[in-house]
Design a protein around this motif. Structure first.
Motif, PDB file in Angstrom:
ATOM      1  N   HIS A 284       0.825  -1.208   0.000  1.00  0.00           N
ATOM      2  CA  HIS A 284       0.000   0.000   0.000  1.00  0.00           C
ATOM      3  C   HIS A 284       0.859   1.258   0.000  1.00  0.00           C
ATOM      4  CE1 HIS A 284      -3.836  -1.987   0.296  1.00  0.00           C
ATOM      5  NE2 HIS A 284      -3.369  -2.765   1.256  1.00  0.00           N
ATOM      6  N   SER A 285       2.054   1.165   0.536  1.00  0.00           N
ATOM      7  CA  SER A 285       2.978   2.311   0.531  1.00  0.00           C
ATOM      8  C   SER A 285       3.652   2.479  -0.829  1.00  0.00           C
ATOM      9  CB  SER A 285       4.051   2.113   1.598  1.00  0.00           C
ATOM     10  OG  SER A 285       4.862   0.994   1.257  1.00  0.00           O
ATOM     11  N   LEU A 286       3.342   1.599  -1.763  1.00  0.00           N
ATOM     12  CA  LEU A 286       3.886   1.559  -3.118  1.00  0.00           C
ATOM     13  C   LEU A 286       5.328   1.078  -3.161  1.00  0.00           C
ATOM     14  CD1 LEU A 286       2.280   4.693  -4.806  1.00  0.00           C
ATOM     15  CD2 LEU A 286       1.459   2.337  -4.695  1.00  0.00           C
ATOM     16  N   LYS A 287       5.789   0.506  -2.050  1.00  0.00           N
ATOM     17  CA  LYS A 287       7.101  -0.133  -2.067  1.00  0.00           C
ATOM     18  C   LYS A 287       6.999  -1.421  -2.878  1.00  0.00           C
ATOM     19  CE  LYS A 287      10.719  -2.062   0.698  1.00  0.00           C
ATOM     20  NZ  LYS A 287      11.794  -1.559   1.420  1.00  0.00           N
ATOM     21  N   ARG A 288       7.942  -1.585  -3.767  1.00  0.00           N
ATOM     22  CA  ARG A 288       7.930  -2.728  -4.688  1.00  0.00           C
ATOM     23  C   ARG A 288       8.886  -3.811  -4.194  1.00  0.00           C
ATOM     24  NH1 ARG A 288      11.280  -4.168  -8.924  1.00  0.00           N
ATOM     25  NH2 ARG A 288      10.305  -5.224 -10.684  1.00  0.00           N
ATOM     26  N   GLN A 289       8.431  -5.047  -4.236  1.00  0.00           N
ATOM     27  CA  GLN A 289       9.277  -6.184  -3.930  1.00  0.00           C
ATOM     28  C   GLN A 289       9.217  -7.151  -5.108  1.00  0.00           C
ATOM     29  OE1 GLN A 289       7.855  -7.803  -0.234  1.00  0.00           O
ATOM     30  NE2 GLN A 289       9.212  -6.488   0.962  1.00  0.00           N
ATOM     31  N   ALA A 290      10.389  -7.652  -5.513  1.00  0.00           N
ATOM     32  CA  ALA A 290      10.461  -8.581  -6.644  1.00  0.00           C
ATOM     33  C   ALA A 290      11.276  -9.794  -6.245  1.00  0.00           C
ATOM     34  CB  ALA A 290      11.079  -7.890  -7.851  1.00  0.00           C
ATOM     35  N   ARG A 291      10.791 -10.954  -6.649  1.00  0.00           N
ATOM     36  CA  ARG A 291      11.496 -12.206  -6.394  1.00  0.00           C
ATOM     37  C   ARG A 291      11.560 -13.010  -7.686  1.00  0.00           C
ATOM     38  NH1 ARG A 291       8.279 -15.159  -1.942  1.00  0.00           N
ATOM     39  NH2 ARG A 291       6.586 -14.148  -3.029  1.00  0.00           N
ATOM     40  N   THR A 292      12.686 -13.674  -7.860  1.00  0.00           N
ATOM     41  CA  THR A 292      12.831 -14.553  -9.012  1.00  0.00           C
ATOM     42  C   THR A 292      13.424 -15.878  -8.553  1.00  0.00           C
ATOM     43  OG1 THR A 292      13.824 -14.851 -11.196  1.00  0.00           O
ATOM     44  CG2 THR A 292      15.104 -13.595  -9.582  1.00  0.00           C
ATOM     45  N   ARG A 293      13.093 -16.928  -9.244  1.00  0.00           N
ATOM     46  CA  ARG A 293      13.662 -18.236  -8.922  1.00  0.00           C
ATOM     47  C   ARG A 293      14.820 -18.577  -9.845  1.00  0.00           C
ATOM     48  NH1 ARG A 293       9.124 -22.079  -6.513  1.00  0.00           N
ATOM     49  NH2 ARG A 293       7.954 -20.492  -5.424  1.00  0.00           N
ATOM     50  N   GLY A 294      15.202 -17.633 -10.690  1.00  0.00           N
ATOM     51  CA  GLY A 294      16.354 -17.847 -11.562  1.00  0.00           C
ATOM     52  C   GLY A 294      16.052 -18.581 -12.846  1.00  0.00           C
ATOM     53  N   ALA A 295      14.796 -18.892 -13.105  1.00  0.00           N
ATOM     54  CA  ALA A 295      14.443 -19.609 -14.331  1.00  0.00           C
ATOM     55  C   ALA A 295      14.532 -18.669 -15.534  1.00  0.00           C
ATOM     56  CB  ALA A 295      13.036 -20.182 -14.219  1.00  0.00           C
ATOM     57  N   GLN A 296      14.888 -19.221 -16.674  1.00  0.00           N
ATOM     58  CA  GLN A 296      14.954 -18.448 -17.908  1.00  0.00           C
ATOM     59  C   GLN A 296      14.873 -19.397 -19.090  1.00  0.00           C
ATOM     60  OE1 GLN A 296      17.334 -18.371 -20.499  1.00  0.00           O
ATOM     61  NE2 GLN A 296      16.890 -16.427 -21.482  1.00  0.00           N
ATOM     62  N   ARG A 297      14.192 -18.956 -20.135  1.00  0.00           N
ATOM     63  CA  ARG A 297      14.254 -19.650 -21.419  1.00  0.00           C
ATOM     64  C   ARG A 297      14.085 -18.626 -22.521  1.00  0.00           C
ATOM     65  NH1 ARG A 297       8.732 -23.244 -22.218  1.00  0.00           N
ATOM     66  NH2 ARG A 297       7.304 -21.496 -22.475  1.00  0.00           N
ATOM     67  N   TRP A 298      14.561 -18.984 -23.693  1.00  0.00           N
ATOM     68  CA  TRP A 298      14.457 -18.121 -24.861  1.00  0.00           C
ATOM     69  C   TRP A 298      13.188 -18.437 -25.629  1.00  0.00           C
ATOM     70  CZ3 TRP A 298      17.818 -14.354 -24.623  1.00  0.00           C
ATOM     71  CH2 TRP A 298      19.051 -14.556 -24.022  1.00  0.00           C
ATOM     72  N   GLY A 299      12.615 -17.412 -26.219  1.00  0.00           N
ATOM     73  CA  GLY A 299      11.507 -17.565 -27.143  1.00  0.00           C
ATOM     74  C   GLY A 299      11.875 -16.869 -28.444  1.00  0.00           C
ATOM     75  N   MET A 300      11.307 -17.302 -29.538  1.00  0.00           N
ATOM     76  CA  MET A 300      11.579 -16.700 -30.844  1.00  0.00           C
ATOM     77  C   MET A 300      10.294 -16.601 -31.646  1.00  0.00           C
ATOM     78  SD  MET A 300      14.917 -18.810 -32.076  1.00  0.00           S
ATOM     79  CE  MET A 300      16.275 -19.111 -30.979  1.00  0.00           C
ATOM     80  N   ARG A 301      10.239 -15.584 -32.461  1.00  0.00           N
ATOM     81  CA  ARG A 301       9.180 -15.487 -33.473  1.00  0.00           C
ATOM     82  C   ARG A 301       9.856 -15.276 -34.817  1.00  0.00           C
ATOM     83  NH1 ARG A 301       3.874 -11.988 -32.894  1.00  0.00           N
ATOM     84  NH2 ARG A 301       3.269 -13.975 -31.986  1.00  0.00           N
ATOM     85  N   PHE A 302       9.551 -16.155 -35.771  1.00  0.00           N
ATOM     86  CA  PHE A 302      10.065 -16.054 -37.125  1.00  0.00           C
ATOM     87  C   PHE A 302       8.910 -15.683 -38.045  1.00  0.00           C
ATOM     88  CE2 PHE A 302      13.671 -19.408 -36.552  1.00  0.00           C
ATOM     89  CZ  PHE A 302      14.345 -18.539 -35.710  1.00  0.00           C
ATOM     90  N   ALA A 303       9.089 -14.625 -38.812  1.00  0.00           N
ATOM     91  CA  ALA A 303       8.120 -14.227 -39.832  1.00  0.00           C
ATOM     92  C   ALA A 303       8.771 -14.465 -41.200  1.00  0.00           C
ATOM     93  CB  ALA A 303       7.729 -12.766 -39.673  1.00  0.00           C
ATOM     94  N   PHE A 304       8.153 -15.321 -41.993  1.00  0.00           N
ATOM     95  CA  PHE A 304       8.729 -15.675 -43.287  1.00  0.00           C
ATOM     96  C   PHE A 304       8.194 -14.761 -44.380  1.00  0.00           C
ATOM     97  CE2 PHE A 304       9.262 -19.362 -40.658  1.00  0.00           C
ATOM     98  CZ  PHE A 304      10.515 -19.835 -41.013  1.00  0.00           C
ATOM     99  N   PRO A 305       8.993 -14.522 -45.413  1.00  0.00           N
ATOM    100  CA  PRO A 305       8.533 -13.676 -46.521  1.00  0.00           C
ATOM    101  C   PRO A 305       7.448 -14.393 -47.305  1.00  0.00           C
ATOM    102  CG  PRO A 305      10.588 -14.737 -47.111  1.00  0.00           C
ATOM    103  CD  PRO A 305      10.323 -15.093 -45.667  1.00  0.00           C
ATOM    104  N   PRO A 306       6.692 -13.679 -48.139  1.00  0.00           N
ATOM    105  CA  PRO A 306       5.706 -14.351 -48.988  1.00  0.00           C
ATOM    106  C   PRO A 306       6.378 -15.442 -49.826  1.00  0.00           C
ATOM    107  CG  PRO A 306       5.417 -11.981 -49.085  1.00  0.00           C
ATOM    108  CD  PRO A 306       6.687 -12.224 -48.334  1.00  0.00           C
ATOM    109  N   MET A 307       5.738 -16.603 -49.854  1.00  0.00           N
ATOM    110  CA  MET A 307       6.329 -17.755 -50.547  1.00  0.00           C
ATOM    111  C   MET A 307       5.351 -18.330 -51.556  1.00  0.00           C
ATOM    112  SD  MET A 307       7.814 -19.771 -47.194  1.00  0.00           S
ATOM    113  CE  MET A 307       6.472 -19.282 -46.102  1.00  0.00           C
TER     114      MET A 307
END
Length: 199
Positions: A28-51
């Motif tokens: 309520h005081s607007l103090k921010r708390q953040a926690r992470t478990r260290g997990a990470q992975r990559w994501g990708m989006r590929f857009a192909f040209p007209p074929m």
């Protein structure tokens, strides 16, 4: 795993996304708390040209053979095949039992500036997770360097383990069970795919 994503046709554009789940709460005081478990992975989006149909068919068939999200395959991030660092020498892991967000390497050419650069990708021979260098590194007079990386190591590489820094292969799966193709008059095909790292 079932092969590698065809390299032709190449995507017209690619997006690389880092997913690092974080739990954030705001009091309520607007103090921010953040926690992470260290997990990470990559994501990708590929857009192909007209074929045309002939170009589209092999690519579509390969993606269909992945059975939605069931199977994994490899791909290289287009336009990101060469590292910015020199990686001079023949660097390998220096010491077993390493953990955390850094890795000690040996085998660099001695006393070189910029052997690794922030943004370079690397993968160890012993597991398929891809890491990114987060700070420039120079080699010492004995050819060693300690690299800052993200995410933290998910497994400890073996002493002397080789690494890949050019055309780094991501092991990925389709991010959805749906595979949509756009057809336009004149039998022109369009395709966008979302991928997630899998190991």
């Amino acid at each position: 795993m079932s092969g590698a994503l065809p390299t032709s046709p190449a995507p017209a554009s690619a997006t690389l996304r880092s997913v690092q789940p974080t739990r954030v709460s705001v009091a309520h005081s607007l103090k921010r708390q953040a926690r992470t478990r260290g997990a990470q992975r990559w994501g990708m989006r590929f857009a192909f040209p007209p074929m045309k149909r002939a170009e589209f068919a092999a690519l579509h068939a390969f993606l269909l053979s992945q059975r939605g999200q069931a199977d994994t395959f490899t791909t290289v991030l287009p336009g990101h095949t060469a590292p910015q660092g020199t990686w001079a020498g023949a660097p390998v892991v220096s010491g077993a039992g390493q953990s955390g967000a850094s890795v000690a390497l040996s085998g660099f050419t001695a006393s070189q500036t910029g052997v690794a650069k922030a943004g370079d990708l690397l993968k160890f021979a012993g597991h398929s997770k891809v890491y990114m260098v987060t700070a420039d590194a120079n080699s010492s007079g004995t050819g060693t360097a300690t690299l800052s990386i993200q995410p933290a190591l998910i497994a400890s590489p073996a002493n002397g383990e080789a690494l890949t820094t050019s055309s780094v292969p991501f092991t990925v799966a389709l991010a959805s069970d749906n595979l949509d193709a756009n057809l336009s008059p004149g039998v022109i095909y369009g395709l966008e795919i979302d991928l997630v790292e899998a190991w």
